[in-house]
Structure formats: C-alpha cells, structure tokens
Design a protein around this motif. Structure first.
Motif, PDB file in Angstrom:
ATOM      1  N   THR A   1      51.037 -19.958 -15.067  1.00 21.04           N
ATOM      2  CA  THR A   1      51.230 -19.847 -16.521  1.00 21.04           C
ATOM      3  C   THR A   1      52.709 -19.881 -16.896  1.00 21.04           C
ATOM      4  O   THR A   1      53.081 -20.409 -17.947  1.00 21.04           O
ATOM      5  CB  THR A   1      50.601 -18.546 -17.035  1.00 21.04           C
ATOM      6  N   PHE A   2      53.564 -19.346 -16.038  1.00 23.63           N
ATOM      7  CA  PHE A   2      55.004 -19.386 -16.311  1.00 23.63           C
ATOM      8  C   PHE A   2      55.527 -20.821 -16.290  1.00 23.63           C
ATOM      9  O   PHE A   2      56.332 -21.212 -17.151  1.00 23.63           O
ATOM     10  CB  PHE A   2      55.738 -18.529 -15.281  1.00 23.63           C
ATOM     11  N   VAL A   3      55.080 -21.611 -15.319  1.00 21.99           N
ATOM     12  CA  VAL A   3      55.501 -23.017 -15.256  1.00 21.99           C
ATOM     13  C   VAL A   3      55.011 -23.780 -16.484  1.00 21.99           C
ATOM     14  O   VAL A   3      55.750 -24.571 -17.090  1.00 21.99           O
ATOM     15  CB  VAL A   3      54.988 -23.666 -13.953  1.00 21.99           C
ATOM     16  N   VAL A   4      53.763 -23.526 -16.873  1.00 23.31           N
ATOM     17  CA  VAL A   4      53.223 -24.181 -18.076  1.00 23.31           C
ATOM     18  C   VAL A   4      54.045 -23.788 -19.302  1.00 23.31           C
ATOM     19  O   VAL A   4      54.383 -24.628 -20.153  1.00 23.31           O
ATOM     20  CB  VAL A   4      51.741 -23.800 -18.265  1.00 23.31           C
ATOM     21  N   TYR A   5      54.374 -22.513 -19.394  1.00 25.69           N
ATOM     22  CA  TYR A   5      55.168 -22.034 -20.534  1.00 25.69           C
ATOM     23  C   TYR A   5      56.545 -22.692 -20.557  1.00 25.69           C
ATOM     24  O   TYR A   5      57.018 -23.144 -21.614  1.00 25.69           O
ATOM     25  CB  TYR A   5      55.294 -20.514 -20.450  1.00 25.69           C
ATOM     26  N   GLU A   6      57.222 -22.760 -19.398  1.00 20.69           N
ATOM     27  CA  GLU A   6      58.555 -23.342 -19.346  1.00 20.69           C
ATOM     28  C   GLU A   6      58.554 -24.826 -19.708  1.00 20.69           C
ATOM     29  O   GLU A   6      59.526 -25.327 -20.289  1.00 20.69           O
ATOM     30  CB  GLU A   6      59.142 -23.155 -17.940  1.00 20.69           C
ATOM     31  N   VAL A   7      57.475 -25.529 -19.380  1.00 22.88           N
ATOM     32  CA  VAL A   7      57.407 -26.961 -19.685  1.00 22.88           C
ATOM     33  C   VAL A   7      57.059 -27.193 -21.154  1.00 22.88           C
ATOM     34  O   VAL A   7      57.727 -27.955 -21.856  1.00 22.88           O
ATOM     35  CB  VAL A   7      56.376 -27.649 -18.765  1.00 22.88           C
ATOM     36  N   GLU A   8      56.051 -26.504 -21.640  1.00 26.11           N
ATOM     37  CA  GLU A   8      55.556 -26.785 -22.991  1.00 26.11           C
ATOM     38  C   GLU A   8      56.431 -26.194 -24.087  1.00 26.11           C
ATOM     39  O   GLU A   8      56.396 -26.668 -25.225  1.00 26.11           O
ATOM     40  CB  GLU A   8      54.128 -26.242 -23.135  1.00 26.11           C
ATOM     41  N   ILE A   9      57.228 -25.170 -23.788  1.00 26.80           N
ATOM     42  CA  ILE A   9      58.044 -24.559 -24.828  1.00 26.80           C
ATOM     43  C   ILE A   9      59.194 -25.464 -25.249  1.00 26.80           C
ATOM     44  O   ILE A   9      59.806 -25.257 -26.307  1.00 26.80           O
ATOM     45  CB  ILE A   9      58.584 -23.190 -24.343  1.00 26.80           C
ATOM     46  N   THR A  10      59.513 -26.483 -24.446  1.00 31.20           N
ATOM     47  CA  THR A  10      60.590 -27.413 -24.783  1.00 31.20           C
ATOM     48  C   THR A  10      60.118 -28.553 -25.674  1.00 31.20           C
ATOM     49  O   THR A  10      60.945 -29.359 -26.127  1.00 31.20           O
ATOM     50  CB  THR A  10      61.206 -27.995 -23.509  1.00 31.20           C
ATOM     51  N   PHE A  11      58.820 -28.659 -25.930  1.00 28.67           N
ATOM     52  CA  PHE A  11      58.295 -29.743 -26.766  1.00 28.67           C
ATOM     53  C   PHE A  11      58.648 -29.504 -28.235  1.00 28.67           C
ATOM     54  O   PHE A  11      58.852 -28.368 -28.671  1.00 28.67           O
ATOM     55  CB  PHE A  11      56.777 -29.862 -26.619  1.00 28.67           C
ATOM     56  N   ASP A  12      58.679 -30.596 -28.984  1.00 29.39           N
ATOM     57  CA  ASP A  12      58.944 -30.506 -30.422  1.00 29.39           C
ATOM     58  C   ASP A  12      57.677 -30.203 -31.216  1.00 29.39           C
ATOM     59  O   ASP A  12      57.770 -29.730 -32.353  1.00 29.39           O
ATOM     60  CB  ASP A  12      59.554 -31.818 -30.926  1.00 29.39           C
ATOM     61  N   ASP A  13      56.518 -30.479 -30.635  1.00 29.27           N
ATOM     62  CA  ASP A  13      55.254 -30.224 -31.318  1.00 29.27           C
ATOM     63  C   ASP A  13      55.033 -28.721 -31.457  1.00 29.27           C
ATOM     64  O   ASP A  13      54.978 -27.982 -30.474  1.00 29.27           O
ATOM     65  CB  ASP A  13      54.112 -30.863 -30.518  1.00 29.27           C
ATOM     66  N   GLN A  14      54.889 -28.244 -32.698  1.00 33.91           N
ATOM     67  CA  GLN A  14      54.729 -26.813 -32.944  1.00 33.91           C
ATOM     68  C   GLN A  14      53.417 -26.271 -32.369  1.00 33.91           C
ATOM     69  O   GLN A  14      53.371 -25.125 -31.905  1.00 33.91           O
ATOM     70  CB  GLN A  14      54.777 -26.548 -34.451  1.00 33.91           C
ATOM     71  N   ALA A  15      52.359 -27.061 -32.409  1.00 30.70           N
ATOM     72  CA  ALA A  15      51.075 -26.600 -31.879  1.00 30.70           C
ATOM     73  C   ALA A  15      51.165 -26.356 -30.373  1.00 30.70           C
ATOM     74  O   ALA A  15      50.626 -25.366 -29.856  1.00 30.70           O
ATOM     75  CB  ALA A  15      49.984 -27.625 -32.190  1.00 30.70           C
ATOM     76  N   VAL A  16      51.837 -27.259 -29.670  1.00 25.71           N
ATOM     77  CA  VAL A  16      51.989 -27.101 -28.224  1.00 25.71           C
ATOM     78  C   VAL A  16      52.822 -25.864 -27.912  1.00 25.71           C
ATOM     79  O   VAL A  16      52.496 -25.086 -27.000  1.00 25.71           O
ATOM     80  CB  VAL A  16      52.634 -28.359 -27.615  1.00 25.71           C
ATOM     81  N   ARG A  17      53.883 -25.634 -28.655  1.00 22.99           N
ATOM     82  CA  ARG A  17      54.737 -24.472 -28.427  1.00 22.99           C
ATOM     83  C   ARG A  17      53.998 -23.173 -28.718  1.00 22.99           C
ATOM     84  O   ARG A  17      54.166 -22.177 -28.016  1.00 22.99           O
ATOM     85  CB  ARG A  17      55.999 -24.575 -29.272  1.00 22.99           C
ATOM     86  N   ARG A  18      53.170 -23.164 -29.748  1.00 25.71           N
ATOM     87  CA  ARG A  18      52.392 -21.958 -30.062  1.00 25.71           C
ATOM     88  C   ARG A  18      51.371 -21.672 -28.960  1.00 25.71           C
ATOM     89  O   ARG A  18      51.146 -20.510 -28.604  1.00 25.71           O
ATOM     90  CB  ARG A  18      51.690 -22.123 -31.408  1.00 25.71           C
ATOM     91  N   ASP A  19      50.760 -22.729 -28.430  1.00 25.20           N
ATOM     92  CA  ASP A  19      49.819 -22.531 -27.328  1.00 25.20           C
ATOM     93  C   ASP A  19      50.532 -21.968 -26.088  1.00 25.20           C
ATOM     94  O   ASP A  19      49.984 -21.107 -25.377  1.00 25.20           O
ATOM     95  CB  ASP A  19      49.136 -23.854 -26.969  1.00 25.20           C
ATOM     96  N   ALA A  20      51.752 -22.457 -25.827  1.00 24.56           N
ATOM     97  CA  ALA A  20      52.519 -21.950 -24.683  1.00 24.56           C
ATOM     98  C   ALA A  20      52.837 -20.462 -24.862  1.00 24.56           C
ATOM     99  O   ALA A  20      52.697 -19.664 -23.926  1.00 24.56           O
ATOM    100  CB  ALA A  20      53.801 -22.756 -24.518  1.00 24.56           C
ATOM    101  N   LEU A  21      53.259 -20.090 -26.066  1.00 25.51           N
ATOM    102  CA  LEU A  21      53.542 -18.681 -26.341  1.00 25.51           C
ATOM    103  C   LEU A  21      52.275 -17.837 -26.238  1.00 25.51           C
ATOM    104  O   LEU A  21      52.307 -16.704 -25.726  1.00 25.51           O
ATOM    105  CB  LEU A  21      54.152 -18.535 -27.734  1.00 25.51           C
TER     106      LEU A  21
END
Length: 576
Positions: free
Chosen positions: A336-356
């Motif tokens: 989950t940490f790797v997924v968070y580190e990868v997806e939090i850099t995206f510009d898509d707000q939905a993807v970043r919210r899912d990572a958080l």
C-alpha cells in the motif's frame, strides 16, 4: 530497629527464664532458641545499617568523583549543540551569507576532533584503565550494536553516493562538499568500531577527559542528525501553492539554483535519488550512536556488580502467531505504501484521493491491531507476579527517557491534526479517516509506552528461573533420602519451573507483533510518506509556514520513536 530488638530480647529472657531453688538460672532449649533468633535479628539489623552507610558513602564519593568533569562536559555539549543548530538553520534559510559549505566545514571540524579523541581513548585511556575498568552488561547489548553496524553500512553507502554526485560539480562548486562525505565515511568506520568494542566500559582513570570526549561525540552526532534532517526536509518538499492542488513531492538541491553549474557526468541524478533514500538510515545511526555515548558518559567512574547473573537468550521458536501476523502486516503495508507513493504524484484528483484513502485505512488497521495487542499485554502484566527491578541501570533509564521524549513528536502532530479537522468540520471520508487515525495514534502511543516501560522494569524471567532452579535443586537434595515419591514430585516441580508459562508466551507474541508493526510504521514516513501535506486540511488551517515547522520538527522524532520502540520491544521480548 536495634533498640526494639534489644527490648524484645530482654522481654523474652524475663518470660522464658525461671530461677531454681538453689538460686541458679535454668535455661530451657526454647530460651536458647529465642536468644539465638534475637541475636540473628540484631546481627541482620547491624548488617542493614552498615550496608546503608556504605551506600551513602558510595553515593557521596560518586558525586565527589564526578566533580568538575561532569559540569565541564555538559557545558561543552550545550555549546556545540547550540552552535551547530544555529549554523545548520542558517545554511538552510540563507544561501548567501551562510551556505552549506560553512555547515560542512563545521561538521568536518567536529568529526575530526571526535576521531582524535577516540584515538586517544583507545591508545592511552583504555590501556591505563585495562586493569581497573569494569563492564556494564546492560549497556550496548548485541542487538543494539548490530543495528548500529547495519545503519552504519547504509550510511557509508550514502556517503559514497554523495561523493559520486558532488564530484560531478567540482568544476563549478566548492571541494568541501566532496570532502565532507569522505571525512564522514572515515568517521562512521571509526565510531562504529569504537562503540562496538568500548560501549560497556566504565572508565576509572582520565574521567574528566573521557566525559568531555563522550559529550563531544554525543553533540557531534546530534549536529550531524540535525544537518541530515534539515537536508532531507529541503529535498522532500518545496512551498506549494495552496490554490492549486499539487503534490509536494519535489526535490530541491543547491545546484538546481545555479543554472550555470551542470554535472560533468550523466549519473548525477541517479546518485542524488539513491542517497536521498538512504537519509533515514543515517539519521537513525546518529541517534543510536548518541544514545550509546550517553550511556558510556553515565558509566564513567561507576563500579558495577552484576552478581554473576547469566544473560537472557533470544529464542525465536517460542513464538508463532505474533511474527506471522506482523510479517503479513509488513508485506501489505509495503504494498500500500508503494501504491500511495506512485499514485500521489498524479494530477488526477480522484486518483490522489484514492491513494490517500488507502493510506489512511491501512494505517488505521495497523494502529488498531497494535492497540488491541498492547492492551492484552498490559492485562498480562497485571496477572504477572514478577517483581520490579530497583537496581541502578543507566541504559534502562535512557531507554525510558528516549521513548517518552521521542513520542512527543508524534503526539504533537496527532493533536494538531485532530484540532484542525474538528475545527474545520468533518466534511468527507478523508477528514473522518484523518481524525480517526490521529485519535488512535494517541491511544496507541500511550498503551505502547506503558507496555514497554513496565516490561523494562520487570525482573527478567531467566533470573527468576535461576532462583527457582536453585531453590528446587536444594530441596531435591534435602528430600532425596525421603523416598522415591517425594523425589519424583520435586523433579516435577523442577521441570515445571523451566517451562514457559502461558503468560510468558502471550507477552512474547505481543512483543514480536509490535516489533514488526513498528517497523512498517517506521518505513512509511522514513521513506517519504507525507499525508500531512497531501491532505491539505491542516495546511489551510495553520498556514503553510506553521504546519511545515510542526511536521518537520515532530516527524523526525516520531520516526526515531518507531525504531527505538523496536529495540526496546526486543529487550522486553528477551527478558519476558
């Protein structure tokens, strides 16, 4: 106590002695026994009084023995720390008057002076103390020294990557930036060897010089830690624009601000990314070395008597559920940490919210399981009959102080975060999860601190086992002539004393699980997880400058707390 014993003796003599018709005194066996018992009581009182006088004299002698060296070493430590803090902070916020070159020069001087003192200690002080020196068995346990070696090797790798990176800028920047990691690499090797060999020493000669040298070592490591934390914070983030949702995963280096200075080889960016991920190990190494230097400083001039006790042994075969569940938690946490580190850099707000969302949920699960297991361990302590240890132990006292002090960093972040969420209102799932995480973190820290401190102050089980074995063996010898049945019962009691009880097994399972859970909670923030900035409720509430200061001060202590908890839990596991 002596007066009371004398009165009791006179009373017993009057009651138990009668006069014969010839006027002589007839002494019965009971009178002789009573008199002997009272003499023993009086003798014990005399011994206790003498022992108390000896302890008082030793305490006075110890205070007198410390003398000016204790005060001088403290003054030296305070001055070095304040100077280092001022220069490190100035080089971080002022790139004109005070540059990183000035900071590196100060660190090189401190490292060189510390290495010179370690050389003096090894060649002069230790040789003169060889016949008088005593060893503190509690100081520098093997797992702590093994952790120091591991972090030292990774820190050495970081210095190699730094030198490879800075060499590419020698044509347009100062050579001091290459000299510092080279000197620090030599310092790492020297200090690691020094602490591995001399961590248990209780020096009796050259005490003033030794105290000052140890405080110089401690303050040097703390200044290096402050410099590393500051450098890591500068690399970690830049000031984001709060009107635009962007991730603070931006890296900044002093070379990026000089457009005319470019690297002479193509691997500069690779080396920079590599040594950035090794910063956490260098920070832990500096703190471990500081703690070991402090224990050595406390042991200067101290006479240690271990009473011939054997040491506890690590037996991993005694546990099963704790390591299995903890290992699964670490694996899922890393994913989950790797997924968070990868997806939090995206510009898509939905993807970043899912990572958080994934990150918050995973942390809540980990902290909740830790709360339940720690509460179970605290209940076992209430059922456990082991006595509390009262002997003087600087290593244990330091462990407790560091544990409570380091937890303050995570307490600060959690409370500030909870206040911000409650004040602004819980508007969505992320706010609710953030608030739940902050509250559970406070609860988990309180329970874990109690569990570890209580465990460190309990009598080690192997000591109680030795006492039980000696008692039962003595009883077995006395009753060996009484018959086969009595001898068989005594042997059964002897074997029962050697078997681990269910309370011991539960405590070991809890310790093993908490060790692995603390490791994953160390990995996430140490290697870049910053939900405090990705979820910007606190940043908007406290403003960027204040919230950045809160996180950058509290988070390094929180990271150290997790690693220090692992070491303390390992010790609790061994003595349980």
């Amino acid at each position: 106590m002596r007066t009371v014993a004398e009165k009791m003796l006179r009373t017993c003599n009057l009651l138990c002695t009668r006069k014969t018709t010839n006027g002589d005194t007839e002494a019965h066996p009971s009178n002789i026994e009573t008199a002997a018992q009272m003499e023993n009581i009086q003798h014990l009182d005399d011994m206790e009084a003498a022992r108390a006088d000896v302890h008082h004299v030793e305490a006075v002698a110890e205070r007198a023995h410390r003398g000016g060296g204790w005060l001088l070493s403290g003054i030296l430590c305070i001055n070095v720390l304040i100077l280092g803090c001022a220069l490190v902070s100035s080089s971080a916020f002022n790139s004109v008057a005070v540059t990183p070159v000035h900071r590196h020069i100060l660190l090189i001087v401190l490292l060189a002076l510390t290495m010179l003192w370690m050389l003096f200690y090894t060649t002069v002080t230790y040789r003169k103390n060889k016949d008088l020196i005593t060893q503190d068995s509690h100081a520098g346990p093997v797992w702590l020294r093994a952790g120091l070696v591991l972090f030292g090797l990774l820190s050495l790798l970081m210095d190699i990557f730094k030198m490879a990176n800075y060499i590419g800028y020698l044509h347009c920047d100062s050579a001091v930036k290459v000299a510092f990691p080279a000197v620090q690499a030599v310092f790492l090797v020297t200090q690691t060897y020094f602490l591995w060999v001399h961590a248990k020493d209780c020096v009796q000669l050259h005490t003033n010089v030794t105290r000052c040298g140890l405080m110089l070592m401690l303050s040097t490591n703390l200044v290096v830690w402050m410099a590393t934390v500051t450098e890591e914070s500068i690399h970690q983030m830049d000031a984001p624009n709060l009107n635009v949702s962007i991730s603070p995963k931006m890296y900044r280096d002093s070379y990026d601000q000089v457009s005319k200075c470019s690297c002479s080889h193509s691997a500069c960016s690779t080396f920079k990314e590599a040594f950035y991920y090794l910063y956490p190990f260098n920070m832990e190494y500096s703190l471990f070395a500081s703690a070991m230097a402090y224990v050595m400083w406390k042991n200067v001039g101290r006479l240690v008597d271990d009473h011939g006790r054997s040491r506890a042994k690590f037996r991993p075969r005694e546990v099963l559920m704790g390591p299995v569940l903890g290992f699964l938690l670490v694996v899922v946490g890393v994913v989950t940490f790797v997924v968070y580190e990868v997806e939090i850099t995206f510009d898509d707000q939905a993807v970043r919210r899912d990572a958080l969302l994934i990150h918050f949920v995973m942390n809540i699960v980990i902290v909740s399981l830790m709360c339940v297991s720690t509460a179970a361990g605290c209940v076992i302590y209430r059922l456990d009959r082991r006595e509390h240890v009262s002997e003087k132990n600087p290593a244990r006292s330091l462990d407790v102080q560091l544990l409570v002090g380091a937890s303050m960093g995570q307490f600060i972040i959690s409370y500030f975060s909870a206040v911000a969420v409650v004040a602004t209102g819980v508007r969505d799932n992320l706010d609710a999860l953030n608030l739940s995480w902050a509250v559970l973190m406070v609860l988990q820290l309180c329970l874990q601190n109690y569990f570890i401190i209580e465990g460190l102050h309990r009598e080690p089980f192997h000591v109680m086992q030795e006492d039980a074995l000696h008692t039962n063996a003595h009883a077995l010898e006395e009753r060996g002539q009484a018959g086969g049945i009595t001898e068989q019962k005594s042997r059964c009691r002897l074997m029962a004393a050697m078997r681990p009880s269910w309370k011991r097994r539960v405590l070991k399972e809890v310790c093993a699980f908490l060790m692995l859970a603390n490791i994953i909670l160390w990995i996430m923030p140490a290697f870049g997880a910053r939900p405090q900035f990705d979820h910007n409720v606190e940043m908007k509430f406290y403003k960027f400058t204040m919230w950045t200061a809160i996180v950058n001060i509290g988070l390094p202590f929180g990271i150290f707390y997790r690693m220090h908890s692992v070491a303390s839990l390992f010790e609790v596991y061994v003595i349980s």
